[in-house]
Write a protein that holds these residues in place. Structure first.
Motif, PDB file in Angstrom:
ATOM      1  N   ALA A 104      69.384  32.481  32.690  1.00  0.00           N
ATOM      2  CA  ALA A 104      69.346  33.479  31.617  1.00  0.00           C
ATOM      3  C   ALA A 104      69.090  32.815  30.273  1.00  0.00           C
ATOM      4  O   ALA A 104      69.817  33.029  29.303  1.00  0.00           O
ATOM      5  CB  ALA A 104      70.636  34.290  31.598  1.00  0.00           C
ATOM      6  N   HIS A 105      68.051  31.989  30.240  1.00  0.00           N
ATOM      7  CA  HIS A 105      67.686  31.280  29.017  1.00  0.00           C
ATOM      8  C   HIS A 105      66.251  31.619  28.659  1.00  0.00           C
ATOM      9  O   HIS A 105      65.415  31.854  29.539  1.00  0.00           O
ATOM     10  CB  HIS A 105      67.831  29.767  29.195  1.00  0.00           C
ATOM     11  CG  HIS A 105      69.221  29.335  29.513  1.00  0.00           C
ATOM     12  ND1 HIS A 105      69.496  28.076  30.017  1.00  0.00           N
ATOM     13  CD2 HIS A 105      70.414  29.971  29.416  1.00  0.00           C
ATOM     14  CE1 HIS A 105      70.796  27.953  30.209  1.00  0.00           C
ATOM     15  NE2 HIS A 105      71.360  29.108  29.856  1.00  0.00           N
ATOM     16  N   GLN A 106      65.963  31.592  27.376  1.00  0.00           N
ATOM     17  CA  GLN A 106      64.631  31.973  26.932  1.00  0.00           C
ATOM     18  C   GLN A 106      64.262  31.234  25.646  1.00  0.00           C
ATOM     19  O   GLN A 106      65.127  30.952  24.810  1.00  0.00           O
ATOM     20  CB  GLN A 106      64.571  33.488  26.687  1.00  0.00           C
ATOM     21  CG  GLN A 106      63.183  34.039  26.392  1.00  0.00           C
ATOM     22  CD  GLN A 106      63.223  35.532  26.172  1.00  0.00           C
ATOM     23  OE1 GLN A 106      63.538  35.972  25.057  1.00  0.00           O
ATOM     24  NE2 GLN A 106      62.939  36.317  27.223  1.00  0.00           N
ATOM     25  N   LEU A 107      62.981  30.924  25.502  1.00  0.00           N
ATOM     26  CA  LEU A 107      62.428  30.378  24.254  1.00  0.00           C
ATOM     27  C   LEU A 107      61.498  31.421  23.656  1.00  0.00           C
ATOM     28  O   LEU A 107      60.666  32.006  24.360  1.00  0.00           O
ATOM     29  CB  LEU A 107      61.654  29.087  24.524  1.00  0.00           C
ATOM     30  CG  LEU A 107      62.464  27.836  24.860  1.00  0.00           C
ATOM     31  CD1 LEU A 107      61.521  26.728  25.323  1.00  0.00           C
ATOM     32  CD2 LEU A 107      63.275  27.385  23.666  1.00  0.00           C
ATOM     33  N   ARG A 108      61.627  31.624  22.328  1.00  0.00           N
ATOM     34  CA  ARG A 108      60.736  32.545  21.632  1.00  0.00           C
ATOM     35  C   ARG A 108      59.995  31.773  20.549  1.00  0.00           C
ATOM     36  O   ARG A 108      60.603  31.011  19.779  1.00  0.00           O
ATOM     37  CB  ARG A 108      61.513  33.714  21.026  1.00  0.00           C
ATOM     38  CG  ARG A 108      62.182  34.572  22.078  1.00  0.00           C
ATOM     39  CD  ARG A 108      62.725  35.863  21.493  1.00  0.00           C
ATOM     40  NE  ARG A 108      63.346  36.687  22.520  1.00  0.00           N
ATOM     41  CZ  ARG A 108      63.810  37.921  22.341  1.00  0.00           C
ATOM     42  NH1 ARG A 108      63.719  38.478  21.122  1.00  0.00           N
ATOM     43  NH2 ARG A 108      64.348  38.599  23.322  1.00  0.00           N
ATOM     44  N   LEU A 109      58.699  31.980  20.501  1.00  0.00           N
ATOM     45  CA  LEU A 109      57.853  31.271  19.548  1.00  0.00           C
ATOM     46  C   LEU A 109      57.703  32.108  18.283  1.00  0.00           C
ATOM     47  O   LEU A 109      57.278  33.262  18.338  1.00  0.00           O
ATOM     48  CB  LEU A 109      56.480  30.997  20.160  1.00  0.00           C
ATOM     49  CG  LEU A 109      55.488  30.221  19.285  1.00  0.00           C
ATOM     50  CD1 LEU A 109      55.990  28.809  19.012  1.00  0.00           C
ATOM     51  CD2 LEU A 109      54.108  30.186  19.950  1.00  0.00           C
ATOM     52  N   GLY A 110      58.088  31.521  17.145  1.00  0.00           N
ATOM     53  CA  GLY A 110      57.886  32.191  15.875  1.00  0.00           C
ATOM     54  C   GLY A 110      56.454  32.022  15.383  1.00  0.00           C
ATOM     55  O   GLY A 110      55.710  31.151  15.852  1.00  0.00           O
ATOM     56  N   ARG A 111      56.064  32.852  14.449  1.00  0.00           N
ATOM     57  CA  ARG A 111      54.692  32.792  13.948  1.00  0.00           C
ATOM     58  C   ARG A 111      54.417  31.503  13.182  1.00  0.00           C
ATOM     59  O   ARG A 111      53.255  31.155  12.926  1.00  0.00           O
ATOM     60  CB  ARG A 111      54.398  34.005  13.071  1.00  0.00           C
ATOM     61  CG  ARG A 111      54.395  35.316  13.861  1.00  0.00           C
ATOM     62  CD  ARG A 111      53.984  36.487  12.996  1.00  0.00           C
ATOM     63  NE  ARG A 111      54.039  37.748  13.725  1.00  0.00           N
ATOM     64  CZ  ARG A 111      53.059  38.246  14.478  1.00  0.00           C
ATOM     65  NH1 ARG A 111      51.926  37.556  14.595  1.00  0.00           N
ATOM     66  NH2 ARG A 111      53.182  39.409  15.087  1.00  0.00           N
ATOM     67  N   ASP A 112      55.478  30.790  12.769  1.00  0.00           N
ATOM     68  CA  ASP A 112      55.298  29.514  12.072  1.00  0.00           C
ATOM     69  C   ASP A 112      55.246  28.328  13.017  1.00  0.00           C
ATOM     70  O   ASP A 112      55.203  27.175  12.582  1.00  0.00           O
ATOM     71  CB  ASP A 112      56.413  29.315  11.044  1.00  0.00           C
ATOM     72  CG  ASP A 112      57.801  29.268  11.674  1.00  0.00           C
ATOM     73  OD1 ASP A 112      57.914  29.448  12.915  1.00  0.00           O
ATOM     74  OD2 ASP A 112      58.786  29.059  10.936  1.00  0.00           O
TER      75      ASP A 112
END
Length: 460
Positions: free
Chosen positions: A411-419
């Motif tokens: 239950a882990h996740q990486l989210r990429l920001g626009r920067d």
């Protein structure tokens, strides 16, 4: 204290406040012509060249002045000032100091000048007659500077004349060509004070000549603004208070008696029904805390080079206020529900948004609430970062959707920001919640998803 700010300070002539400072708009580049056409302008430049120890700096300053790098010039007793820009656009405040005449010296000069009508007429015709300078020297009064008289000060840190102060002196030579009263102002008195003193000694010749010549003081306001007028040094920067300011009390039962006195009770007005004292108290406390934060941020190095932040939307500002709620002295128990309703979120969603805000402000909130397609060069960089973040035998299996990479089987996740930064998330009670701050390295970000107790929830 410089050598020009010594005992003469107590013996300076009073300019009467009439024209104690003049500001001249920046002159156009001086390509194809010399800087000084008059003999007194050339004498000024000779004093500079005889004073400066580094001939290379003189040449550099001459090039800057010729290219129009000198901004508006401020002339006042004992000092000239301008902003001079390097070829890369960096501005430096340059000052050149020149000793002022004492009150006794000014008295002798006025008496001597008034004794010759030709001297007065020449000055008012914007000329500096050689005989006036010679007579002044004979009386112990140096109008034109000599070797070592032009003392430099520049925020570039140079201890001698640098290119910036040399450029300023060359620009002033052009001003002296146009108006020798600039030199007299540097020596302590402006044109109005000199003319009035001459009139007092010889009202006939000086008065008639002065009445035929009138010049408005200073320059046009719009021109001065466009040129970036040099102002006196700003006051010291404020200090950031240890804690935010305390807003006034809104306790309507006791505030009048305690703070203002019982004599005002008869004039006390009831609080309007539309005003919620608890909410208003919270808003004042939150505003004080935000003001302190903005001040601290403004005083950090490099603040002026950062882009201006975009204005928050009402939904974003509701999250900011909810995040500030814990710092209020007496938080309104109904505030979370009211902020959630006003921002279009339910209380649980607002709580998650507050957690994101506290980790990274508007950027973190956007990562929580926005899902966007990653493509092109951004996708190539993201894949390369994920590929190099772990050794092959340690790399987790990731399932990608839009800007979100979920660890398969966890239950882990990486989210990429626009920067380009990575934000860690973990799933709790069926919801994805922020688990830490952003990192440029995806492995560093993902390591934050472990729970405080060390356990790692499995994907349902």
């Amino acid at each position: 204290m410089t050598r020009y700010e010594d005992a003469h300070d107590h013996d300076r002539a009073d300019d009467g406040g009439g024209d104690a400072e003049r500001t001249f708009a920046a002159l156009p580049p001086a390509r194809g012509r010399g800087f000084a056409q008059t003999w007194w302008g050339q004498a000024w430049l000779k004093a500079l060249e005889d004073t400066a120890l580094d001939g290379q700096q003189v040449r550099t300053g001459r090039r800057l002045a010729r290219a129009g790098a000198v901004g508006a010039v401020s002339v006042r007793p004992g000092r000239i000032t301008a902003i001079v820009r390097d070829p890369d656009g960096t501005g430096h405040r340059a000052d050149v100091l020149l000793a002022e005449l004492s009150g006794a010296q000014w008295d002798r000069f006025i008496e001597m000048a008034a004794a010759r009508a030709a001297h007065v007429a020449a000055l008012l015709d914007l000329e500096m007659p050689p005989h006036l300078v010679e007579d002044s020297e004979a009386a112990g009064i140096d109008l034109l500077p000599g070797t070592g008289d032009l003392e430099p000060e520049c925020d570039c840190g140079a201890w001698d004349h640098c290119g910036h102060t040399v450029a300023l002196c060359h620009q002033v030579a052009r001003l002296l060509d146009q108006d020798p009263f600039v030199l007299l102002l540097m020596r302590g008195r402006g044109e109005r004070a000199v003319v009035e003193a001459l009139q007092a000694r010889d009202g006939g010749a000086a008065g008639a000549a002065a009445s035929a010549r009138s010049r408005p003081a200073g320059i046009d306001a719009a021109e001065a603004y466009a040129a970036g007028v040099v102002l006196p040094p700003p006051p010291a920067l404020p200090e950031v208070p240890e804690i935010p300011g305390t807003p006034p009390s809104l306790d309507t039962d006791t505030a009048m008696d305690t703070d203002l006195g019982s004599d005002l009770d008869a004039n006390a007005q009831p609080v309007p029904a539309a005003v919620d004292p608890a909410a208003l108290t919270f808003l004042m406390s939150a505003t004080a805390a935000e003001a302190r934060r903005l001040l601290a941020d403004a005083l950090r190095p490099g603040h002026g080079q950062r882009p201006v932040a975009e204005e928050l939307s009402p939904a974003q500002d509701a999250v900011r206020l909810a995040a500030a709620r814990s710092t209020a002295d007496e938080p309104d128990p109904l505030l979370p529900a009211r902020l959630a309703d006003g921002s279009g979120r339910d209380p649980r969603v607002l709580a998650t948004a507050v957690a994101a805000w506290r980790l990274g402000g508007p950027e973190a909130l956007a990562v929580l609430e926005e899902e966007w397609a990653v493509g092109g060069e951004a996708l190539a960089r993201a894949r390369a970062a994920l590929e190099s973040a772990w050794d092959e035998d340690e790399r987790p299996s990731l399932r990608a959707r839009a800007n979100r990479w979920t660890v398969v089987g966890a239950a882990h996740q990486l989210r990429l920001g626009r920067d380009g930064r990575w934000w860690p998330y973990r799933e709790e009670d069926g919801r994805w919640v922020p688990a830490g701050v952003a990192a440029h390295d995806p492995a560093t970000a993902l390591a934050q998803t472990a729970r405080p107790d060390g356990s790692e929830p499995q994907e349902p």
